[in-house]
Design an enzyme around this catalytic site. Structure first.
Site, PDB file in Angstrom:
ATOM      1  N   LYS A   1       0.844  -1.192   0.000  1.00  0.00           N
ATOM      2  CA  LYS A   1       0.000   0.000   0.000  1.00  0.00           C
ATOM      3  C   LYS A   1       0.885   1.250   0.000  1.00  0.00           C
ATOM      4  O   LYS A   1       1.959   1.254   0.619  1.00  0.00           O
ATOM      5  CB  LYS A   1      -0.894  -0.035   1.249  1.00  0.00           C
ATOM      6  CG  LYS A   1      -1.911   1.093   1.352  1.00  0.00           C
ATOM      7  CD  LYS A   1      -2.797   0.893   2.593  1.00  0.00           C
ATOM      8  CE  LYS A   1      -3.810   1.999   2.758  1.00  0.00           C
ATOM      9  NZ  LYS A   1      -4.679   1.800   3.933  1.00  0.00           N
TER      10      LYS A   1
ATOM     11  N   SER B   1      -9.705   1.760   3.268  1.00  0.00           N
ATOM     12  CA  SER B   1      -8.898   2.532   2.362  1.00  0.00           C
ATOM     13  C   SER B   1      -7.913   1.725   1.523  1.00  0.00           C
ATOM     14  O   SER B   1      -7.424   2.218   0.509  1.00  0.00           O
ATOM     15  CB  SER B   1      -8.115   3.570   3.163  1.00  0.00           C
ATOM     16  OG  SER B   1      -7.200   2.921   4.036  1.00  0.00           O
TER      17      SER B   1
ATOM     18  N   SER C   1      -9.605  -0.848   7.365  1.00  0.00           N
ATOM     19  CA  SER C   1      -9.122  -0.711   5.982  1.00  0.00           C
ATOM     20  C   SER C   1      -8.496  -1.937   5.367  1.00  0.00           C
ATOM     21  O   SER C   1      -8.179  -1.932   4.182  1.00  0.00           O
ATOM     22  CB  SER C   1      -8.114   0.424   5.894  1.00  0.00           C
ATOM     23  OG  SER C   1      -8.800   1.629   5.799  1.00  0.00           O
TER      24      SER C   1
HETATM   25  N1  GLN Z   1     -12.976   3.581   6.882  1.00  0.00           N
HETATM   26  C1  GLN Z   1     -12.244   3.969   8.050  1.00  0.00           C
HETATM   27  C2  GLN Z   1     -11.909   5.438   7.993  1.00  0.00           C
HETATM   28  O1  GLN Z   1     -12.200   6.045   7.004  1.00  0.00           O
HETATM   29  C3  GLN Z   1     -11.032   3.121   8.221  1.00  0.00           C
HETATM   30  C4  GLN Z   1      -9.807   3.620   7.600  1.00  0.00           C
HETATM   31  C5  GLN Z   1      -8.602   2.791   7.863  1.00  0.00           C
HETATM   32  O2  GLN Z   1      -8.690   1.732   8.485  1.00  0.00           O
HETATM   33  N2  GLN Z   1      -7.458   3.300   7.438  1.00  0.00           N
HETATM   34  O3  GLN Z   1     -11.385   5.984   8.916  1.00  0.00           O
END
Ligand code: GLN
Length: 481
Positions: A77, A152, A176
């Protein structure tokens, strides 16, 4: 075309001379090119991966010299520092930034002879649930291109889903890794907080962030975890406990004691079909001799607000370093003074969602609102923590949905931030409590999309989680599709 089944089978095929690393890398490069429109990769390290494959091929006839990830093709990532390569958190803010050191997890991959094939698209600074917030554009779900891959770590999920690499790394601050794994029909593992060093992981919310693994087999996730986990002098929050040899501990020796929170299953946002199939799974587990029992959890409605208050507060502090002076992007506009430079740089360099969160975080930390929001959210986190401790005194695991719905269509939630946030209902709990979680791709919805079940274990008990996962995928793989 190389087709990946598992790392152990890869080793067998490499050692009997059936394959070379160069052939494997070439096959992946071809596939990546064919599937370019999915937009999973930000950059492909084509020449370098081929060169590394060649170097590894020189050791092909001496398997005793091979690292534990010999020839394993990994995508990472865009939040993990890989020395001398661009790392940008899918943000304009870091558009030309080159990592000056290796993240500990990356160094460990390299030390064990993995091949890093490229860096993967994601929501900007890992903030989002749909991969619609990336400076590099959205990533498409390979199973239905009109749908989001989740976020994400959307690029990391799609890269494994579409077989563009064998395994990938993502980061999980509030789901994420588990949520995109659910949306894409693959495995997503978030270890407990402190299991893997965060050194070299671009921070979103430091007390929540954890590197996670995407794979198509539990065994592969176990092998990669065994490599990248472990204490690190560069991250004081990283646990000193020894790392079990997960891959050799995959067979459970007794039945599991599993808790479920009825509130999770009764929540109005949960899709009816997901609810029904997960309830069936609970019944099957009971019928198979596992102890699966309801435990009341009265904090469910507080966890999303607590998560968004605490993570945005931490983000507002972590992202203050991106000011146009020290890193990456700097505005070319005329500026009157230093404050003006900060303002213009940050206004242009950050996208809408990141700005929203920095402002929200600054607000909840400000005098006058600190006690009303930040302190309250910390108190809730403590209650959740204590409750979780109690649950794990009696049970090995907790089972719940990974997400309330299957992958939604592009644009469906992008105009309603709160609705998007509420989709994180089941994943943020693990990060608030610091425990480990996995999403297992066991189900198929009548809308054609896959979905998973989420299983959680106590902080450093990923071995139990992997044992359960291994059993569940073997026993129930075909039962619910
Ligand atoms: N969807 C969650 C957020 O927007 C999780 C993001 C993540 O785990 N990086 O904060």
């Amino acid at each position: 075309m190389y087709e990946h089944t598992s790392i152990s089978e890869l080793r067998t095929r490499l050692s009997c001379g059936e394959l070379t690393c160069t052939e494997i890398v070439s096959s992946y490069l071809k596939k990546i090119e064919e599937k370019k429109h999915l937009n999973a990769f930000i950059e492909v390290f084509e020449q370098e991966a081929l060169q590394r494959a060649k170097t590894l091929d020189a050791k092909l006839s001496n398997p005793h010299t091979w690292g534990r990830l010999f020839g394993v093709v990994v995508g990472i990532k865009d939040v993990l520092c890989y020395k001398d390569h661009h790392v940008g958190a899918a943000s304009k803010m870091l558009e030309n930034y080159i990592a000056i050191y290796n993240a500990t997890a990356i160094q460990k991959l390299l030390d064990e002879d993995a091949i890093i094939i490229g860096n993967l698209n994601c929501d900007e600074f890992a903030m989002g649930s749909s991969n619609e917030h990336s400076a590099h554009g959205k990533v498409l779900n390979a199973l239905d291109e009109s749908r989001v891959p989740g976020g994400s770590s959307g690029g990391s999920a799609v890269a494994v889903q579409a077989a563009l690499c064998m395994v990938s790394l993502g980061s999980d601050t509030g789901g994420s890794v588990r949520q995109p794994a659910d949306f894409c029909g693959i495995i997503g593992l978030k270890p407990g907080y402190g299991r893997i060093s965060r050194y070299g992981l671009l921070a979103y919310a430091s007390s929540f962030d954890q590197i996670g693994i995407f794979s198509t087999s539990v065994e592969d996730a176990a092998i990669v975890l065994g490599v990248i986990a472990g204490k690190d002098e560069f991250d004081s929050t990283c646990s000193d406990s020894s790392v079990p040899d997960y891959a050799t501990l995959m067979v459970a020796t007794s039945k599991f004691k599993i808790a479920y929170f009825p509130e999770c299953f009764e929540h109005p946002s949960l899709d009816k079909e997901i609810k029904k199939k997960l309830e069936n799974m609970i019944q099957t587990l009971q019928a198979d001799g596992h102890k699966v029992e309801p435990v009341n959890f009265k904090y469910l409605d507080y966890i999303v607000p607590a998560y968004y208050i605490l993570t945005t507060a931490e983000a507002s502090s972590n992202l203050s370093r991106y000011d146009g002076v020290k890193f990456g992007f700097r505005t070319k506009d005329d500026v009157e003074n230093l404050n003006d430079l900060y303002k213009k740089t940050r206004s242009k360099g950050f996208g809408k969602e990141v700005k929203r969160r920095i402002m929200l975080g600054t607000f909840v930390l400000s005098t006058g609102y600190y006690d009303a929001y930040f302190s309250k959210a910390q108190q809730i986190r403590k209650l959740i923590f204590d409750k979780t401790k109690q649950v794990f005194e009696q049970y090995d695991l907790i089972i719940m949905p990974t997400t309330p719905s299957t992958a939604f269509k592009f644009g469906e939630k992008s105009n309603d931030a709160v609705e998007m946030f509420l989709g994180d209902l089941y994943t943020v709990y693990a990060n608030l409590a610091g425990i480990a979680g996995i999403s297992l791709p066991l189900f198929k919805h009548s809308n054609g999309m896959p979905f998973g079940v989420q299983v959680l274990s106590n902080k450093l008990e990923e071995d139990k989680l992997l044992q359960f996962s291994n059993m569940a995928l073997k026993e129930y793989q075909h039962a619910y599709k």
